[in-house]
Design a protein around this motif. Sequence first.
Motif, PDB file in Angstrom:
ATOM      1  N   LEU A 188       0.866  -1.176   0.000  1.00  0.00           N
ATOM      2  CA  LEU A 188       0.000   0.000   0.000  1.00  0.00           C
ATOM      3  C   LEU A 188       0.903   1.226   0.000  1.00  0.00           C
ATOM      4  O   LEU A 188       1.684   1.422   0.932  1.00  0.00           O
ATOM      5  N   PHE A 189       0.814   2.028  -1.068  1.00  0.00           N
ATOM      6  CA  PHE A 189       1.650   3.215  -1.201  1.00  0.00           C
ATOM      7  C   PHE A 189       0.850   4.444  -0.794  1.00  0.00           C
ATOM      8  O   PHE A 189      -0.209   4.728  -1.364  1.00  0.00           O
ATOM      9  N   LYS A 190       1.383   5.153   0.204  1.00  0.00           N
ATOM     10  CA  LYS A 190       0.806   6.459   0.564  1.00  0.00           C
ATOM     11  C   LYS A 190       1.552   7.519  -0.236  1.00  0.00           C
ATOM     12  O   LYS A 190       2.723   7.790  -0.005  1.00  0.00           O
ATOM     13  N   MET A 191       0.868   8.118  -1.186  1.00  0.00           N
ATOM     14  CA  MET A 191       1.503   9.126  -2.028  1.00  0.00           C
ATOM     15  C   MET A 191       1.609  10.454  -1.291  1.00  0.00           C
ATOM     16  O   MET A 191       0.942  10.681  -0.282  1.00  0.00           O
ATOM     17  N   SER A 192       2.473  11.332  -1.785  1.00  0.00           N
ATOM     18  CA  SER A 192       2.660  12.649  -1.165  1.00  0.00           C
ATOM     19  C   SER A 192       1.748  13.666  -1.825  1.00  0.00           C
ATOM     20  O   SER A 192       1.289  13.479  -2.956  1.00  0.00           O
ATOM     21  N   SER A 193       1.513  14.771  -1.138  1.00  0.00           N
ATOM     22  CA  SER A 193       0.661  15.818  -1.707  1.00  0.00           C
ATOM     23  C   SER A 193       1.363  16.560  -2.839  1.00  0.00           C
ATOM     24  O   SER A 193       0.700  17.165  -3.685  1.00  0.00           O
ATOM     25  N   SER A 194       2.702  16.511  -2.878  1.00  0.00           N
ATOM     26  CA  SER A 194       3.422  17.112  -3.998  1.00  0.00           C
ATOM     27  C   SER A 194       3.315  16.263  -5.251  1.00  0.00           C
ATOM     28  O   SER A 194       3.413  16.780  -6.362  1.00  0.00           O
ATOM     29  N   GLY A 226      -0.922  13.202   5.958  1.00  0.00           N
ATOM     30  CA  GLY A 226      -0.118  12.564   6.989  1.00  0.00           C
ATOM     31  C   GLY A 226      -0.555  12.984   8.377  1.00  0.00           C
ATOM     32  O   GLY A 226      -0.748  14.171   8.652  1.00  0.00           O
ATOM     33  N   GLY A 227      -0.727  12.013   9.268  1.00  0.00           N
ATOM     34  CA  GLY A 227      -1.165  12.294  10.624  1.00  0.00           C
ATOM     35  C   GLY A 227      -2.658  12.184  10.822  1.00  0.00           C
ATOM     36  O   GLY A 227      -3.149  12.333  11.957  1.00  0.00           O
ATOM     37  N   ASP A 228      -3.414  11.920   9.753  1.00  0.00           N
ATOM     38  CA  ASP A 228      -4.864  11.797   9.860  1.00  0.00           C
ATOM     39  C   ASP A 228      -5.208  10.502  10.597  1.00  0.00           C
ATOM     40  O   ASP A 228      -5.107   9.402  10.055  1.00  0.00           O
ATOM     41  N   GLU A 229      -5.626  10.622  11.842  1.00  0.00           N
ATOM     42  CA  GLU A 229      -5.869   9.451  12.669  1.00  0.00           C
ATOM     43  C   GLU A 229      -7.038   8.614  12.167  1.00  0.00           C
ATOM     44  O   GLU A 229      -7.083   7.403  12.414  1.00  0.00           O
ATOM     45  N   ALA A 230      -7.982   9.229  11.451  1.00  0.00           N
ATOM     46  CA  ALA A 230      -9.120   8.458  10.937  1.00  0.00           C
ATOM     47  C   ALA A 230      -8.661   7.368   9.984  1.00  0.00           C
ATOM     48  O   ALA A 230      -9.299   6.320   9.878  1.00  0.00           O
ATOM     49  N   VAL A 231      -7.527   7.606   9.313  1.00  0.00           N
ATOM     50  CA  VAL A 231      -6.962   6.610   8.403  1.00  0.00           C
ATOM     51  C   VAL A 231      -5.887   5.791   9.100  1.00  0.00           C
ATOM     52  O   VAL A 231      -5.911   4.546   9.079  1.00  0.00           O
ATOM     53  N   GLU A 232      -4.943   6.467   9.725  1.00  0.00           N
ATOM     54  CA  GLU A 232      -3.765   5.774  10.263  1.00  0.00           C
ATOM     55  C   GLU A 232      -4.104   4.897  11.461  1.00  0.00           C
ATOM     56  O   GLU A 232      -3.485   3.845  11.654  1.00  0.00           O
TER      57      GLU A 232
END
Length: 473
Positions: A188-194, A226-232
Amino acid sequence: MTATDGHRASAQLPTLSAPFFLRGRLYEGNDVTHRSRDLGVAFTTPAIDLDRAVHPRGEVPPLLDVPLAEIIDFLVETGVRIRDPRNPFVRDCIDRMTGTHTLPRAVLEAQVVGAAGYLDKRLLRTVVEQNFPDPRALDAWVPKADFTGRKSFVRAFAPRLIHVLPGNSPGVAVKSIAQGALVKAVNLFKMSSSDPFTTVAILRTMADIDPEHPVVASMSAVYWRGGDEAVERVLYRPQYFDRIVAWGGGDAISNVVKYLGPGFQLVSFDPKTSISMVGREAFACDKTRERAAELAASDVMVLNQEACVASRFLYVEGDRGDVDDFCARLHAHIADKAAASGDTRPLDMELREQIETLHLLDDDFRVWGRTDGTGVVIRSDEPVDFHPLNKVANVVRVDSLDDAVRGVNVATQTVGFYPFERITDYRDRLASRGAQRVVRLGEAGPSTIGNPHDAMYPLHRFVHWMAHEDGVR
């Protein structure tokens, strides 16, 4: 279950949308609006289907029984397709990424297409052979026996990995996908906002080759803040994943650390700073002066100083006159490379003010160049207290390279060294201080295929090592 972070998209949708790819399927939608980190540009994504993002533990990983040779062949074909100028997914990716990324289009395109060079059969085989003493363990249970006669079988079992990708280098997506496939992982790849585009473009290219291939079924790519607890809080659990492979700064790592525990480990590619060490031999004659400056500029300008291997601090052994001459030559080469790349982004306001302040100080500092993105060289007797970036190099004058060693620590990745023959005198001391790699000046960018990265063999760390004990026979 679904999760939506950011803000709900309004009726007036942004022009940029970033689709997701989950276990072989493309998901498009404008459910959530985000903003890119560097430019603050809005882009939309679907809501994350967290159930689809998780591969159940009860199911054997799709790649487990696929021969490594077949996986490599599929990766090689993917590389061919990425380099094809007619590839619609890559073209669309570049079009969209120019709206969210700080790098100019030509540089982004060169990074994405150039990274496909990693998908070479000899290269991939070498990477596997260097990471695993016995690569057969990726394909089968390998028999072992100890000196007591006890027998067992060992396998490098397919892991379940979350990859937190960096925003500075789109090419990392190619390498990370390849590495995940080589160890037969569920990824599972978490992409960056850039760059919420490149990973999906590569996976769409794979699906275009063979939508049913197990490599395609093993890959997912999504974006969340990043840091969104609803997902992480949902995903960062050992019942779903074995490792989190994280690229990025302090915030990215701190978001992860609180979730670590038995069965869920971190493999971290931390932010690193690279340096150069230039001995007084560089000033033997005009030819060596020019050559050393040219080599140093090559190391400063790796990926236009966006890469961790790019030199930022250059320790130069000599008197002030010789070092100032080196700085002038270094600046000329940096300016030439900046012009050739087309990347002349102005420095951000804070860095610009810090550099311009140095002009007001005494002779302890001297500055070559302008803060307009064409390159700056700062000479000082101690390292500056800010982070040089965007084609900014800090040359630190030292009486001896022994003094430069004191500037090395565990955050030092690459040390470019001149003259080459003195490297062996320093490599043990550099390693003791925490440095991870020493190279000839000018060779920071290329790396010996299969060598350790960030002081480890990553693929060896990724897998789940499993032993089947078979007793004494």
